[in-house]
Design a protein around this motif. Sequence first.
Motif, PDB file in Angstrom:
ATOM      1  N   UNK A 189      39.504  10.210  34.162  1.00  0.00           N
ATOM      2  CA  UNK A 189      40.225  11.257  33.694  1.00  0.00           C
ATOM      3  C   UNK A 189      41.165  12.190  34.533  1.00  0.00           C
ATOM      4  N   UNK A 190      42.458  12.214  34.393  1.00  0.00           N
ATOM      5  CA  UNK A 190      43.145  12.928  35.551  1.00  0.00           C
ATOM      6  C   UNK A 190      43.057  14.393  35.216  1.00  0.00           C
ATOM      7  N   UNK A 191      42.197  14.907  36.231  1.00  0.00           N
ATOM      8  CA  UNK A 191      41.803  16.481  36.087  1.00  0.00           C
ATOM      9  C   UNK A 191      43.023  17.197  36.638  1.00  0.00           C
ATOM     10  N   UNK A 192      42.686  18.629  36.911  1.00  0.00           N
ATOM     11  CA  UNK A 192      43.781  19.297  37.381  1.00  0.00           C
ATOM     12  C   UNK A 192      45.025  19.710  36.650  1.00  0.00           C
ATOM     13  N   UNK A 193      45.796  20.583  37.051  1.00  0.00           N
ATOM     14  CA  UNK A 193      47.112  21.204  36.420  1.00  0.00           C
ATOM     15  C   UNK A 193      48.215  20.407  36.927  1.00  0.00           C
ATOM     16  N   UNK A 194      49.246  20.363  35.721  1.00  0.00           N
ATOM     17  CA  UNK A 194      50.483  19.557  36.330  1.00  0.00           C
ATOM     18  C   UNK A 194      51.201  20.603  37.615  1.00  0.00           C
ATOM     19  N   UNK A 195      51.583  19.580  38.583  1.00  0.00           N
ATOM     20  CA  UNK A 195      52.266  20.242  39.660  1.00  0.00           C
ATOM     21  C   UNK A 195      51.318  20.610  40.879  1.00  0.00           C
ATOM     22  N   UNK A 196      50.071  20.142  40.492  1.00  0.00           N
ATOM     23  CA  UNK A 196      48.998  20.282  41.786  1.00  0.00           C
ATOM     24  C   UNK A 196      48.833  18.836  42.631  1.00  0.00           C
ATOM     25  N   UNK A 197      48.526  18.626  43.667  1.00  0.00           N
ATOM     26  CA  UNK A 197      48.419  17.589  44.335  1.00  0.00           C
ATOM     27  C   UNK A 197      47.145  16.725  43.675  1.00  0.00           C
ATOM     28  N   UNK A 198      45.964  17.509  43.120  1.00  0.00           N
ATOM     29  CA  UNK A 198      45.034  16.860  42.613  1.00  0.00           C
ATOM     30  C   UNK A 198      45.276  16.072  41.438  1.00  0.00           C
ATOM     31  N   UNK A 199      46.101  16.920  40.538  1.00  0.00           N
ATOM     32  CA  UNK A 199      46.664  16.153  39.035  1.00  0.00           C
ATOM     33  C   UNK A 199      47.493  15.138  39.410  1.00  0.00           C
ATOM     34  N   UNK A 200      48.430  15.160  40.355  1.00  0.00           N
ATOM     35  CA  UNK A 200      49.342  13.780  40.541  1.00  0.00           C
ATOM     36  C   UNK A 200      48.531  12.772  41.139  1.00  0.00           C
ATOM     37  N   UNK A 201      47.520  12.957  41.927  1.00  0.00           N
ATOM     38  CA  UNK A 201      46.591  12.053  42.353  1.00  0.00           C
ATOM     39  C   UNK A 201      45.762  11.218  41.354  1.00  0.00           C
ATOM     40  N   UNK A 202      45.354  12.175  40.536  1.00  0.00           N
ATOM     41  CA  UNK A 202      44.615  11.843  39.250  1.00  0.00           C
ATOM     42  C   UNK A 202      45.379  10.884  38.370  1.00  0.00           C
ATOM     43  N   UNK A 203      46.730  11.102  38.042  1.00  0.00           N
ATOM     44  CA  UNK A 203      47.653  10.451  37.332  1.00  0.00           C
ATOM     45  C   UNK A 203      47.973   9.156  37.847  1.00  0.00           C
ATOM     46  N   UNK A 204      48.252   9.028  39.244  1.00  0.00           N
ATOM     47  CA  UNK A 204      48.224   7.688  39.886  1.00  0.00           C
ATOM     48  C   UNK A 204      47.152   6.752  39.876  1.00  0.00           C
ATOM     49  N   UNK A 205      46.084   7.427  39.972  1.00  0.00           N
ATOM     50  CA  UNK A 205      44.653   6.629  40.284  1.00  0.00           C
ATOM     51  C   UNK A 205      44.605   5.928  38.657  1.00  0.00           C
ATOM     52  N   UNK A 206      44.979   6.940  37.683  1.00  0.00           N
ATOM     53  CA  UNK A 206      44.616   6.361  36.304  1.00  0.00           C
ATOM     54  C   UNK A 206      45.731   5.251  36.065  1.00  0.00           C
ATOM     55  N   UNK A 207      46.917   5.594  36.524  1.00  0.00           N
ATOM     56  CA  UNK A 207      47.887   4.422  36.203  1.00  0.00           C
ATOM     57  C   UNK A 207      47.549   3.031  36.791  1.00  0.00           C
ATOM     58  N   UNK A 208      46.849   3.321  38.147  1.00  0.00           N
ATOM     59  CA  UNK A 208      46.583   2.092  38.734  1.00  0.00           C
ATOM     60  C   UNK A 208      45.245   1.365  38.279  1.00  0.00           C
TER      61      UNK A 208
ATOM     62  N   UNK B  96      61.662  10.165  22.962  1.00  0.00           N
ATOM     63  CA  UNK B  96      61.461   9.553  24.399  1.00  0.00           C
ATOM     64  C   UNK B  96      62.501   8.350  24.644  1.00  0.00           C
ATOM     65  N   UNK B  97      62.779   8.242  25.874  1.00  0.00           N
ATOM     66  CA  UNK B  97      63.485   7.259  26.130  1.00  0.00           C
ATOM     67  C   UNK B  97      63.065   6.051  25.795  1.00  0.00           C
ATOM     68  N   UNK B  98      63.628   4.901  25.630  1.00  0.00           N
ATOM     69  CA  UNK B  98      63.521   3.680  25.405  1.00  0.00           C
ATOM     70  C   UNK B  98      62.483   3.046  26.201  1.00  0.00           C
ATOM     71  N   UNK B  99      62.458   3.162  27.388  1.00  0.00           N
ATOM     72  CA  UNK B  99      61.653   2.432  28.566  1.00  0.00           C
ATOM     73  C   UNK B  99      60.315   3.146  28.728  1.00  0.00           C
ATOM     74  N   UNK B 100      60.158   4.207  27.654  1.00  0.00           N
ATOM     75  CA  UNK B 100      58.670   4.817  27.927  1.00  0.00           C
ATOM     76  C   UNK B 100      57.892   4.242  26.970  1.00  0.00           C
ATOM     77  N   UNK B 101      56.488   3.838  27.495  1.00  0.00           N
ATOM     78  CA  UNK B 101      55.307   3.088  26.811  1.00  0.00           C
ATOM     79  C   UNK B 101      54.283   3.976  26.518  1.00  0.00           C
ATOM     80  N   UNK B 102      54.244   4.984  27.506  1.00  0.00           N
ATOM     81  CA  UNK B 102      53.361   6.149  27.470  1.00  0.00           C
ATOM     82  C   UNK B 102      53.803   7.101  28.095  1.00  0.00           C
ATOM     83  N   UNK B 103      53.017   8.372  28.190  1.00  0.00           N
ATOM     84  CA  UNK B 103      53.697   9.468  28.909  1.00  0.00           C
ATOM     85  C   UNK B 103      52.493  10.758  29.316  1.00  0.00           C
ATOM     86  N   UNK B 104      52.885  11.271  30.528  1.00  0.00           N
ATOM     87  CA  UNK B 104      51.843  12.389  30.813  1.00  0.00           C
ATOM     88  C   UNK B 104      52.625  13.742  31.146  1.00  0.00           C
ATOM     89  N   UNK B 105      52.152  14.824  31.268  1.00  0.00           N
ATOM     90  CA  UNK B 105      52.747  16.021  31.111  1.00  0.00           C
ATOM     91  C   UNK B 105      53.075  16.499  32.816  1.00  0.00           C
TER      92      UNK B 105
END
Length: 539
Positions: free
Chosen positions: A498-517, A443-452
Amino acid sequence: MKQATAVALGLVLCIAIFFRSQLLDGFTLLLGDRHDAVIELSILEHWRNVLRGTADWTRTAYFHPVPGTLGYNDGYLLFGLPYALWRALGADPFLAGEMANMTLRAAGFLGAHWAARRVFGLAWPWALLAAALFTLANNLAIRGSHAQLFGVSLTPLLVVAAQGAIAALLAGRRRALLGWGAGFVVGFAAWLMSGFYMAWYAVFFAAILAPAWLVVAGGDQRRALLGALRAQWVPLAAIAALAILTNLPFLAIYLPKAAETGMHPWSMVAQNLPVPLDMIHVGQQNLVWGWLVVALRPDLPFWTERMTGLPPGLLLVFAASLVWLARGGARVDPSGIRRAVAIATVVTWVLTLRFGEHSLWWLVFQGFPGARAARVVVRYQIFLALPVTLLAVAWLAQAAPRWPRPAMVAVLALLLVEQLNAYSPTFLDRPLEAGRLARVPPPPAACRAFYVTAARTESRFGEEVDNVYNHNTEAMLIAAVIGLPTINGISTFNPPGWPDGLPGTAEYQAGVRAWTVRHGLTGLCGLDLRRFTWSLPEA
């Protein structure tokens, strides 16, 4: 020397037969699939990281940064120790996981032989038969895709420790009591931290076994026990204190998660209670009784969680042992232990059964601590393989002198062969999965965690790719191996938000953003599991 050689050969032969599919294909296909099996491997790799001092034992590399994430799944502690050893010897995660299974099964063979000798007093050839039947058990062989069920292999070792402590208590041997007692409570605490199902089943079984023994034991034995308890209260108090201390980690990690999730509802548990015919459901490809399963239940699917029954031949011999013990009483069982085991086996088995829409398990579910965590109750039949086998072999041992040798040889051959099944739940493609793991770049040095950000699209054995398991399980193992946590993950229970949904879907991306915040994360990178590329965190 003869005995040691026979036991060693029996051990090697039984392990080779049980894992014959893996041995014959050079460990290409392994037990499980790329969903549940990979979840387990991520936890085994977690324990390797703990032993290397790079991880907090309570916090896995997934569901980052939620605390106590080990509590969302079985802990696999006693699987993780041999896994770490095999990894240190150069095995990849997938091979090391299968070698850990083999190690536990070998421990089960030796433990069953020891228990048959020490607890049931069987001569070594009969103890060897009991160990072989327990190790080859058809129900575990065809349900081995859930690795936590291999925890049943630890049962006979804990039985021996418990018997050693009780024998030392009655004999007034304080040091031996402390030694055996400490071994039991530490071993049981580690067992709980490894797999809840089998450890809890042992407690459930013991809850019936203890009063059963008090009923069938003679008055002299009961008085001897009472006197021993009074005389040895100091070492018993020390053992109890040790039990509390060693179980604190389990309670600290799992009680909060149990409160958070609420465990399983009765509707889900009721679906997974065995019906009477499940007692002999050995699978449609059992080499001896597969035809019977098809004849009795032609409506059953080829694969089902209910494939946990015991072979009819073994059950018939077990039934004969029940009659023998009932008729002979104290004359054939002076200590009462065999009769108590028989009572506990029958009573607990009946409690699990569902008759139509009704089951006595409702009482257990409502009143027995921890019962709500046991969702697939039909798996209890895997635990019962040990007491059923020990009682059956004990009856055969006393009946053998009265039987013609050809008849006894035929019975023994049947008991062994009926444990074999043409079905093997080996759906984890080691070269494919190890190759994918190796393709993940640093992973790049700037990464502290990741998501798919993108999941695989191929499926070797028909696993769904449009499924939340697809990207989450792969992320879990990658996170543990490369040492970079992921917000992804999946378990029986998942953390709030927990960020539900499948990568690439709006539901999943919203879940990732909400988790991050929600968790105030920074340095969150994306991992594309199609192109195996990283994306840098957003500024």
